[in-house]
Design a protein around this motif. Structure first.
Motif, PDB file in Angstrom:
ATOM      1  N   THR A   1      -9.325  -4.576   1.722  1.00  0.00           N
ATOM      2  CA  THR A   1      -7.979  -4.027   2.145  1.00  0.00           C
ATOM      3  C   THR A   1      -6.909  -4.125   0.741  1.00  0.00           C
ATOM      4  OG1 THR A   1      -8.385  -4.097   4.479  1.00  0.00           O
ATOM      5  CG2 THR A   1      -6.152  -3.817   3.576  1.00  0.00           C
ATOM      6  N   PHE A   2      -6.671  -5.147   0.324  1.00  0.00           N
ATOM      7  CA  PHE A   2      -5.654  -5.468  -0.530  1.00  0.00           C
ATOM      8  C   PHE A   2      -5.861  -4.937  -1.873  1.00  0.00           C
ATOM      9  CE2 PHE A   2      -4.051  -9.804   1.508  1.00  0.00           C
ATOM     10  CZ  PHE A   2      -3.704  -9.200   2.562  1.00  0.00           C
ATOM     11  N   PRO A   3      -6.981  -4.908  -2.561  1.00  0.00           N
ATOM     12  CA  PRO A   3      -7.088  -4.039  -3.676  1.00  0.00           C
ATOM     13  C   PRO A   3      -7.329  -2.686  -3.478  1.00  0.00           C
ATOM     14  CG  PRO A   3      -9.050  -5.759  -3.753  1.00  0.00           C
ATOM     15  CD  PRO A   3      -8.189  -5.789  -1.990  1.00  0.00           C
ATOM     16  N   SER A   4      -7.704  -2.017  -2.150  1.00  0.00           N
ATOM     17  CA  SER A   4      -7.262  -0.526  -2.031  1.00  0.00           C
ATOM     18  C   SER A   4      -5.931  -0.351  -1.832  1.00  0.00           C
ATOM     19  CB  SER A   4      -8.084  -0.391  -0.835  1.00  0.00           C
ATOM     20  OG  SER A   4      -9.679  -0.618  -0.784  1.00  0.00           O
TER      21      SER A   4
ATOM     22  N   THR B   1      -2.841  -9.767  -5.360  1.00  0.00           N
ATOM     23  CA  THR B   1      -3.738  -9.942  -4.298  1.00  0.00           C
ATOM     24  C   THR B   1      -4.124 -11.041  -4.228  1.00  0.00           C
ATOM     25  OG1 THR B   1      -5.450  -9.305  -5.917  1.00  0.00           O
ATOM     26  CG2 THR B   1      -4.496  -7.396  -4.892  1.00  0.00           C
ATOM     27  N   SER B   2      -4.198 -12.071  -5.304  1.00  0.00           N
ATOM     28  CA  SER B   2      -4.596 -13.468  -4.959  1.00  0.00           C
ATOM     29  C   SER B   2      -3.682 -14.159  -4.353  1.00  0.00           C
ATOM     30  CB  SER B   2      -4.953 -14.122  -6.410  1.00  0.00           C
ATOM     31  OG  SER B   2      -3.963 -14.025  -7.284  1.00  0.00           O
ATOM     32  N   HIS B   3      -2.496 -13.878  -4.570  1.00  0.00           N
ATOM     33  CA  HIS B   3      -1.387 -14.646  -3.726  1.00  0.00           C
ATOM     34  C   HIS B   3      -1.189 -14.181  -2.577  1.00  0.00           C
ATOM     35  CE1 HIS B   3       2.382 -16.845  -3.593  1.00  0.00           C
ATOM     36  NE2 HIS B   3       3.052 -15.620  -2.791  1.00  0.00           N
ATOM     37  N   ALA B   4      -1.467 -12.781  -2.232  1.00  0.00           N
ATOM     38  CA  ALA B   4      -1.480 -12.132  -0.754  1.00  0.00           C
ATOM     39  C   ALA B   4      -2.487 -12.752  -0.020  1.00  0.00           C
ATOM     40  CB  ALA B   4      -1.521 -10.805  -0.931  1.00  0.00           C
ATOM     41  N   ALA B   5      -3.679 -13.401  -0.758  1.00  0.00           N
ATOM     42  CA  ALA B   5      -4.561 -13.811   0.038  1.00  0.00           C
ATOM     43  C   ALA B   5      -4.362 -15.125   0.857  1.00  0.00           C
ATOM     44  CB  ALA B   5      -5.744 -14.301  -1.006  1.00  0.00           C
ATOM     45  N   VAL B   6      -3.299 -15.673   0.484  1.00  0.00           N
ATOM     46  CA  VAL B   6      -2.834 -16.923   1.249  1.00  0.00           C
ATOM     47  C   VAL B   6      -2.538 -16.512   2.701  1.00  0.00           C
ATOM     48  CG1 VAL B   6      -0.697 -18.575   1.761  1.00  0.00           C
ATOM     49  CG2 VAL B   6      -1.235 -17.800  -0.608  1.00  0.00           C
ATOM     50  N   VAL B   7      -2.240 -15.504   3.340  1.00  0.00           N
ATOM     51  CA  VAL B   7      -1.978 -14.876   4.545  1.00  0.00           C
ATOM     52  C   VAL B   7      -3.528 -15.048   5.247  1.00  0.00           C
ATOM     53  CG1 VAL B   7      -2.202 -12.590   4.225  1.00  0.00           C
ATOM     54  CG2 VAL B   7      -0.872 -13.584   6.237  1.00  0.00           C
ATOM     55  N   VAL B   8      -4.412 -14.490   4.512  1.00  0.00           N
ATOM     56  CA  VAL B   8      -5.833 -14.433   5.004  1.00  0.00           C
ATOM     57  C   VAL B   8      -6.479 -15.935   5.331  1.00  0.00           C
ATOM     58  CG1 VAL B   8      -8.146 -13.720   4.690  1.00  0.00           C
ATOM     59  CG2 VAL B   8      -6.147 -12.154   4.012  1.00  0.00           C
TER      60      VAL B   8
ATOM     61  N   ALA C   1      -7.029   9.430  -8.685  1.00  0.00           N
ATOM     62  CA  ALA C   1      -8.257   9.088  -8.080  1.00  0.00           C
ATOM     63  C   ALA C   1      -8.077   7.933  -7.375  1.00  0.00           C
ATOM     64  CB  ALA C   1      -9.493   9.031  -8.870  1.00  0.00           C
ATOM     65  N   HIS C   2      -7.536   6.836  -7.853  1.00  0.00           N
ATOM     66  CA  HIS C   2      -7.246   5.517  -7.338  1.00  0.00           C
ATOM     67  C   HIS C   2      -6.418   5.542  -6.020  1.00  0.00           C
ATOM     68  CE1 HIS C   2      -8.363   2.584 -11.152  1.00  0.00           C
ATOM     69  NE2 HIS C   2      -9.336   3.256 -10.698  1.00  0.00           N
ATOM     70  N   GLY C   3      -5.592   6.303  -6.195  1.00  0.00           N
ATOM     71  CA  GLY C   3      -4.601   6.527  -4.875  1.00  0.00           C
ATOM     72  C   GLY C   3      -5.367   7.277  -3.715  1.00  0.00           C
ATOM     73  N   VAL C   4      -6.018   8.265  -4.131  1.00  0.00           N
ATOM     74  CA  VAL C   4      -6.736   8.764  -2.909  1.00  0.00           C
ATOM     75  C   VAL C   4      -8.071   8.131  -2.401  1.00  0.00           C
ATOM     76  CG1 VAL C   4      -8.176  10.716  -2.437  1.00  0.00           C
ATOM     77  CG2 VAL C   4      -6.173  10.984  -3.968  1.00  0.00           C
ATOM     78  N   ILE C   5      -8.701   7.199  -3.130  1.00  0.00           N
ATOM     79  CA  ILE C   5      -9.930   6.545  -2.660  1.00  0.00           C
ATOM     80  C   ILE C   5      -9.093   5.136  -2.155  1.00  0.00           C
ATOM     81  CG2 ILE C   5     -11.623   4.880  -3.653  1.00  0.00           C
ATOM     82  CD1 ILE C   5     -12.134   6.909  -5.871  1.00  0.00           C
ATOM     83  N   GLY C   6      -7.935   4.689  -2.487  1.00  0.00           N
ATOM     84  CA  GLY C   6      -7.356   3.661  -1.748  1.00  0.00           C
ATOM     85  C   GLY C   6      -6.966   3.969  -0.409  1.00  0.00           C
TER      86      GLY C   6
ATOM     87  N   LEU D   1     -12.486  -4.530  -9.114  1.00  0.00           N
ATOM     88  CA  LEU D   1     -11.836  -3.137  -9.057  1.00  0.00           C
ATOM     89  C   LEU D   1     -10.512  -3.443  -9.906  1.00  0.00           C
ATOM     90  CD1 LEU D   1     -12.309  -2.609  -5.114  1.00  0.00           C
ATOM     91  CD2 LEU D   1     -13.858  -1.603  -7.297  1.00  0.00           C
ATOM     92  N   LEU D   2      -9.896  -4.463 -10.040  1.00  0.00           N
ATOM     93  CA  LEU D   2      -8.645  -4.480 -10.720  1.00  0.00           C
ATOM     94  C   LEU D   2      -8.754  -4.981 -11.989  1.00  0.00           C
ATOM     95  CD1 LEU D   2      -6.453  -5.180  -7.424  1.00  0.00           C
ATOM     96  CD2 LEU D   2      -7.042  -3.038  -8.331  1.00  0.00           C
TER      97      LEU D   2
END
Length: 368
Positions: free
Chosen positions: A102-105, A174-181, A289-294, A340-341
């Motif tokens: 979810t976060f990378p997307s 994304t690594s910092h946001a993983a704190v919530v997970v 492309a990235h935006g649509v796939i995400g 991915l990133l």
């Protein structure tokens, strides 16, 4: 003589035919003993067949709405029922894998959309997919007593968590946001204990807290531990998502998991459709492309498919145990971030991964 023989033969044929049918009609032809034997045979065979084809009854589904099915598969013709634990763990694990993307997307989606547009459009698309499934399946409306719980699911996992984490990812990695997970499994288990009244064992809580500490220390060490506005968004997302997971897991014991998230999405559709129309006119759109796939993944993969298998898994193995599988989600997110990133994989990741997997194994074996 011929007439008498014919009459005798006719009576014999009648007795034989009625006796083979296994009913009490043979009594009329004077063949009560034969008919009784046939009837007893059929009764015995019926009793045997009923024993062979009737599996154990699951009382958790009796309170559900018409057409609802139990999250575990029905018993087969031999009366065997598959053990729900491995299947439930697999389903919940698939949900964790879907959530880890979810976060990378979302980062990809932000390349094409603004934060408000991304959240509104993803929820609208997911609601349309869910609505199609509900229409094809001719699923009846949930009972009135379930709508309050569906509103909690909608507010937590359809609107609250996606919006708050998307706002956080504008300034956080994304690594910092993983704190919530990392905190989410423990918070979900706490919410479930309060909501359902079930009290996991001390071993469960010790392993759950240990796993959360490992993930928090790991992710905070990698991000520097600074507290920012993005962290406030993440902590808010943590609370609303834990509430949505708990309520959704409870409802998934009364109706199929895909119907839980499906009706929650439909409940939000009018608001999200109006929000999409407004946000798309205010925020710039730069399609690539990235935006649509995400966008496609967070709408269909994370929001619909991920929550479907997640709620079904929670219904099978219980909310506390399923929640602890999410301890692996931050590490999976880091892997996707590298793949991915193009982010650099921290050297401490393998050590943290082993420690988290040990904690997961303990929580899955502990009494909950």
């Amino acid at each position: 003589m011929r007439a008498q023989d014919s009459a005798t033969a006719a009576r014999t044929i009648a007795v034989t035919a009625t006796g083979d049918s296994g009913t009490d009609h043979g009594i009329r032809a004077g063949s009560a003993p034969t008919a009784g034997i046939r009837t007893g045979d059929v009764t015995a065979r019926s009793a045997t067949l009923a024993t062979d084809t009737t599996g154990p009854i699951d009382t958790t589904d009796t309170a559900g709405p018409a057409g609802a099915v139990n999250p575990t598969d029905a018993a087969d013709a031999t009366g065997s029922r598959p053990d729900p634990l491995p299947r439930g763990t697999l389903l919940a694990g698939l949900g964790v894998v879907a959530f880890s993307l979810t976060f990378p997307s979302t980062v990809w989606g932000l390349e094409s959309f603004g934060p408000w547009s991304l959240v509104a459009v993803r929820s609208t698309l997911a609601a349309l997919v869910a609505g199609a499934f509900l229409l094809v399946g001719r699923v009846p409306l949930p009972e009135r007593r379930h709508w309050a719980g569906l509103a909690v699911v909608a507010g937590g996992v359809v609107i609250g968590f996606p919006l708050l984490t998307t706002l956080a990812l504008q300034t956080s990695t994304t690594s910092h946001a993983a704190v919530v997970v990392g905190l989410l499994p423990l918070t979900t288990a706490a919410f479930a204990a309060v909501r359902t009244g079930r009290r996991p064992s001390r071993t469960f809580w010790f392993a759950a807290v240990s796993g959360a500490v490992v993930v928090i220390v790991f992710t905070l060490q990698q991000s520097g531990g600074a507290v920012s506005r993005g962290d406030l968004y993440l902590f808010g997302a943590l609370l609303v998502c834990a509430a949505g997971y708990t309520e959704g897991g409870r409802l998934a014991r009364l109706m199929p998991g895909w119907q839980v998230i499906g009706w929650a999405l439909i409940l939000c559709l009018p608001l999200m459709a109006a929000g999409s129309a407004v946000a798309l006119t205010v925020e710039p759109v730069r399609l690539n492309a990235h935006g649509v796939i995400g966008l496609a993944w967070v709408a269909v993969g994370s929001t619909f498919f991920g929550l479907y298998v997640w709620y079904r898994g929670m219904a099978a193995i219980g909310i506390p145990k399923a929640s602890q599988l999410q301890l692996a989600q931050p590490l999976l997110t880091l892997f996707w971030s590298v793949f991915l990133l193009g982010e650099t994989l921290p050297l401490a990741a393998p050590i943290a991964a082993v420690a988290v997997l040990v904690c997961i194994a303990v929580t899955q074996r502990a009494k909950s």
